[in-house]
Design a protein around this motif. Structure first.
Motif, short mmCIF file in Angstrom:
data_model
loop_
_atom_site.label_atom_id
_atom_site.label_comp_id
_atom_site.label_asym_id
_atom_site.label_seq_id
_atom_site.Cartn_x
_atom_site.Cartn_y
_atom_site.Cartn_z
N ASP A 1 -10.44 12.51 0.18
CA ASP A 1 -11.41 11.86 0.65
C ASP A 1 -12.43 10.50 -0.52
O ASP A 1 -12.44 9.10 -0.31
CB ASP A 1 -13.12 12.48 1.23
N GLU B 1 -10.07 7.83 -1.51
CA GLU B 1 -10.51 6.62 -0.05
C GLU B 1 -11.21 5.98 -0.26
O GLU B 1 -11.45 5.19 -0.28
CB GLU B 1 -10.43 7.51 0.72
N ARG C 1 -4.90 3.17 -3.72
CA ARG C 1 -3.58 2.81 -2.69
C ARG C 1 -3.00 3.89 -2.02
O ARG C 1 -2.52 4.29 -1.08
CB ARG C 1 -2.89 2.34 -3.15
N ALA C 2 -2.59 5.39 -2.68
CA ALA C 2 -3.41 6.15 -1.99
C ALA C 2 -2.94 7.78 -2.96
O ALA C 2 -3.41 7.18 -4.67
CB ALA C 2 -0.81 6.25 -2.71
N GLY D 1 1.76 16.11 4.26
CA GLY D 1 1.95 14.73 4.16
C GLY D 1 2.23 14.13 2.72
O GLY D 1 2.32 12.74 2.68
N ARG E 1 0.37 10.11 -1.35
CA ARG E 1 0.31 10.56 0.58
C ARG E 1 -0.74 8.94 0.26
O ARG E 1 -2.16 8.91 -0.20
CB ARG E 1 -0.52 11.08 0.69
N PRO E 2 0.17 7.51 1.29
CA PRO E 2 -0.60 6.58 0.88
C PRO E 2 -2.54 6.94 2.45
O PRO E 2 -1.51 7.42 3.06
CB PRO E 2 0.32 5.30 2.14
N TYR E 3 -2.83 6.37 1.66
CA TYR E 3 -4.09 6.30 2.32
C TYR E 3 -3.58 4.76 3.18
O TYR E 3 -3.43 4.31 2.93
CB TYR E 3 -5.21 5.67 1.49
N ALA E 4 -4.69 5.93 4.26
CA ALA E 4 -4.54 4.77 5.89
C ALA E 4 -4.64 3.19 5.31
O ALA E 4 -6.17 2.79 4.49
CB ALA E 4 -5.63 5.01 7.07
N ASN E 5 -3.91 2.04 5.98
CA ASN E 5 -4.06 1.10 5.63
C ASN E 5 -4.19 -0.07 4.54
O ASN E 5 -4.69 -0.28 4.35
CB ASN E 5 -5.59 0.35 6.99
N ARG E 6 -3.51 1.22 3.47
CA ARG E 6 -3.55 0.55 1.95
C ARG E 6 -2.32 0.62 1.86
O ARG E 6 -1.08 1.17 2.19
CB ARG E 6 -4.68 1.43 1.27
N LYS E 7 -1.94 -0.54 0.80
CA LYS E 7 -0.32 -0.71 0.39
C LYS E 7 -0.33 -0.25 -0.82
O LYS E 7 -0.95 -1.01 -1.60
CB LYS E 7 -0.02 -2.64 0.82
#
Length: 188
Positions: free
Chosen positions: A134, A137, A142-143, A163, A182-188
C-alpha cells in the motif's frame, strides 16, 4: 498495530532481520559472529539514510512487543541507501565492500519480511506485506518487487499466489534469487 519503526526498536528488529536474511546479514555486517551481526544490524536500524534504517521499516506490534517487520524502499534509492553501509563496512573491516544490487528503478522493493516464530500463522506476515504494498502504491510507483530465494519453495509458492511474477534471476551474497514483481493497478 502496524506502525513506522523508531530507532528505539533496533534491538527488537535486528534479530528479525538476521532470521530472514542469514548470509546477506553477514555480508552487510562484515562478520559471521552472531552477536556482532546483531549489534551491527541494530546500529544500522538506529541510523538514517541506509537500507536498514528505521526510516524504511514498518513493525507489527502485538502485546506491546515487535513481532514482525517489513523493510521496503523505492528501487531508485537502492544504490544510495547502500553507500552508508559500504562506508561502515570499510571502517569495520579495512576493505572495500561489495554489496549486490537487489533492485532498481521506479518500483517499491520489499527488502526483508520477518515474523517472530512464536507469532507465525497469525497473518502477521500478510498484514506487513500488504502495508508495504500500500505504501508503494501511495508513492505512485510502477510495481511492488521482491527477491525470493530459489531454494525456498514455500516463499516461491506464497509470492506467486499473491500475484508476483519472476522477471529475472539475480545473485545475492552467493545465493540465487528470483526477482519478482507485481505491477500496481493502472501503472505501466
Amino acid at each position: 498495530m502496524i506502525r513506522r519503526a523508531t530507532a528505539k526498536d533496533a534491538d527488537h528488529i535486528a534479530p528479525l532481520i538476521e532470521q530472514a536474511i542469514h548470509e546477506i546479514a553477514e555480508t552487510l555486517t562484515g562478520t559471521q559472529e552472531k552477536e556482532l551481526i546483531l549489534q551491527r544490524l541494530a546500529l544500522f536500524v538506529t541510523q538514517t539514510g541506509n537500507r536498514l534504517s528505521h526510516e524504511n521499516i514498518l513493525v507489527k506490534e502485538l502485546d506491546g512487543r515487535v513481532v514482525g517487520i517489513v523493510i521496503a524502499y523505492a528501487g531508485v534509492d537502492a544504490a544510495q541507501l547502500d553507500e552508508p553501509i559500504k562506508r561502515q563496512l570499510l571502517a569495520w573491516t579495512g576493505r572495500a565492500a561489495q554489496i549486490d544490487q537487489e533492485t532498481e528503478g521506479n518500483v517499491f522493493y520489499l527488502d526483508t519480511l520477518s515474523v517472530d516464530s512464536a507469532y507465525g500463522g497469525r497473518g502477521v506476515g500478510s498484514e506487513l506485506l500488504q502495508a508495504a504494498a500500500d505504501e508503494g502504491e501511495k508513492r505512485g510507483l510502477r510495481a511492488f518487487t521482491l527477491n525470493a530465494d530459489q531454494t525456498n519453495a514455500g516463499a516461491q509458492r506464497l509470492y506467486r499466489r499473491l500475484g508476483f511474477v519472476p522477471v529475472k534471476t539475480i545473485e545475492i551474497s552467493g545465493g540465487q534469487f528470483d526477482y519478482m514483481e507485481r505491477p500496481y493497478a493502472n501503472r505501466k
